[in-house]
Motif scaffolding. Structure first.
Motif, PDB file in Angstrom:
ATOM      1  N   HIS A  38     -57.161  33.723  33.246  1.00 20.77           N
ATOM      2  CA  HIS A  38     -56.250  32.833  32.508  1.00 20.77           C
ATOM      3  C   HIS A  38     -55.185  33.677  31.811  1.00 20.77           C
ATOM      4  CE1 HIS A  38     -56.042  28.764  30.301  1.00 20.77           C
ATOM      5  NE2 HIS A  38     -54.940  29.431  29.999  1.00 20.77           N
TER       6      HIS A  38
ATOM      7  N   HIS B  50     -50.816  34.035  31.012  1.00 23.44           N
ATOM      8  CA  HIS B  50     -49.438  33.539  31.065  1.00 23.44           C
ATOM      9  C   HIS B  50     -48.449  34.705  30.955  1.00 23.44           C
ATOM     10  CE1 HIS B  50     -50.719  29.331  30.266  1.00 23.44           C
ATOM     11  NE2 HIS B  50     -51.613  29.882  29.467  1.00 23.44           N
TER      12      HIS B  50
ATOM     13  N   GLU C 252     -52.452  27.110  34.986  1.00 26.14           N
ATOM     14  CA  GLU C 252     -53.004  26.137  34.092  1.00 26.14           C
ATOM     15  C   GLU C 252     -52.020  24.980  33.924  1.00 26.14           C
ATOM     16  OE1 GLU C 252     -52.976  27.294  30.019  1.00 26.14           O
ATOM     17  OE2 GLU C 252     -54.600  25.945  29.452  1.00 26.14           O
TER      18      GLU C 252
ATOM     19  N   ASP D 255     -56.122  34.136  28.127  1.00 21.51           N
ATOM     20  CA  ASP D 255     -55.120  33.155  27.694  1.00 21.51           C
ATOM     21  C   ASP D 255     -54.032  33.805  26.849  1.00 21.51           C
ATOM     22  OD1 ASP D 255     -53.894  30.707  27.716  1.00 21.51           O
ATOM     23  OD2 ASP D 255     -55.035  29.888  26.046  1.00 21.51           O
TER      24      ASP D 255
HETATM   25 ZN   LIG Z   1     -53.382  28.916  28.696  1.00 22.41          ZN
END
Ligand SMILES: [Zn+2]
Length: 358
Positions: A39, A41, A156, A301
């Protein structure tokens, strides 16, 4: 070497790699990496971030492989709302968010700028679609056909998310929208891993409030048994707290054979703060992972981290949890489950492209 020898050397290298004789793209198989990141970004809510080259440097020798995606939503800078203040996060203004499909082209071009051995460490994902649009599935196929050889999953992407979902322009996303069914059917057909964010409840529920999201999510998962789904953050958020008996609920879901295609990622520092809040919760979470070692993935994340220490923050927060896992569960959570799911996606999506991209 002349060009023919080069070609022969490449063919030999490819064959040996295919037979596992040289340590080619399968960098993540090396035991010395701490984790693979399910996960991550590269860019933020205004589509800015770090370069993919910088990300590889930050992964360094700590992280074997990582997913690669931006954020599908762009925060509007509405001058009438914030004036000269340019918001870069969704909590900074009341102006809407909108779906920014160019993110997929941006991620694809970043990936294509890398050398093959660098690309092998990344698993790019398509995010730039509106899950309330019946045409979203067509966007996903168009991205694959425009950039064959790049993507392996979708997400996501988000249906219910605290603060975010009510700000998205246009129709409100829903777990019951047939547009979402089309997306998950398409993912199953192609073999795309699906990383879905859906809060387990609304923020600040009133006593006795119907937790309809859990019911709708369960029905959605049941409708799509052939889709490989990763449920992001096991439904937790900044202020969406674990629901009553969340551990029991997750345990029952993991025991349910109808949900065997669903895995859970424990990414986000906001989630880690709940899962290792006390020695008791840490032990309870460790127990459930130990009993279902194939079903959990670690993810950071992180959004566009500028240095390795920041990138590893969530991993470090989980040290008390990792300490309570069996060696098998720990290795699968940090690396093995990622490799199983994304190696399979890589194989299947490339096969779909071979059959469908002309
Ligand atoms: Zn995320």
């Amino acid at each position: 070497m002349d060009s023919r020898n080069w070609r022969r050397a490449l063919v030999v290298a490819a064959l040996c790699g295919g037979l596992g004789l040289v340590s080619g793209p399968r960098v993540s198989a090396r035991a010395d990496y701490a984790f693979n990141d399910s996960h991550f970004h590269l860019t933020n809510y205004i589509q800015e971030g770090i370069t993919v080259q910088d990300f590889l440097k930050i992964m360094g020798d700590k992280v074997g492989r990582s997913t690669l995606f931006g954020i599908p939503l762009q925060q509007t800078w509405a001058y009438g709302n914030t004036g000269d203040f340019a918001p870069w996060y969704y909590t900074q203004t009341d102006a809407p968010l909108y779906y920014y499909s160019f993110t997929d082209a941006f991620i694809a071009m970043a990936y294509k700028s890398l050398k093959p051995e660098e690309q092998a460490r990344l698993d790019p994902m398509i995010t730039g679609f509106n899950p309330a649009d019946m045409y979203a599935a067509d966007h996903i196929k168009r991205v694959l056909k425009t950039f064959p050889g790049v993507f392996e999953g979708i997400g996501e992407f988000t249906i219910h998310k605290e603060f975010v979902s009510p700000k998205v322009a246009g129709e409100t996303a829903s777990l019951t929208n047939p547009a979402l069914d089309r997306i998950l059917d398409t993912a199953a057909e192609i073999g795309l891993v699906t990383l879905l964010h859906n809060d387990i409840d609304m923020p600040f529920p009133k006593p006795g409030q119907d937790p309809y999201q859990i019911v709708q999510l369960y029905e959605l998962f049941k409708r799509h048994p052939k889709t490989t789904i990763i449920w992001a953050h096991c439904g937790l958020g900044r202020i969406v707290r674990p629901v009553h008996d969340q551990i029991g609920l997750i345990a029952r879901a993991l025991d349910n054979p109808e949900l065997s295609h669903v895995s859970i990622d424990i990414s986000w520092d906001e989630v880690a703060k709940y899962l290792v809040a006390t020695p008791e919760t840490t032990a309870a979470v460790a127990d459930i992972i130990n009993r279902h070692p194939d079903r959990f993935l670690f993810g950071s994340d992180e959004v566009a981290p500028t240095e390795q220490a920041k990138y590893l923050k969530v991993y470090d927060m989980y040290a008390p949890l990792f300490a309570k896992l069996t060696p098998e569960a720990s290795a699968k959570l940090r690396k093995g489950n990622y490799e199983r799911l994304f190696d399979e996606a890589r194989r299947r999506v490339r096969a779909w492209e071979t059959a469908n991209v002309h």
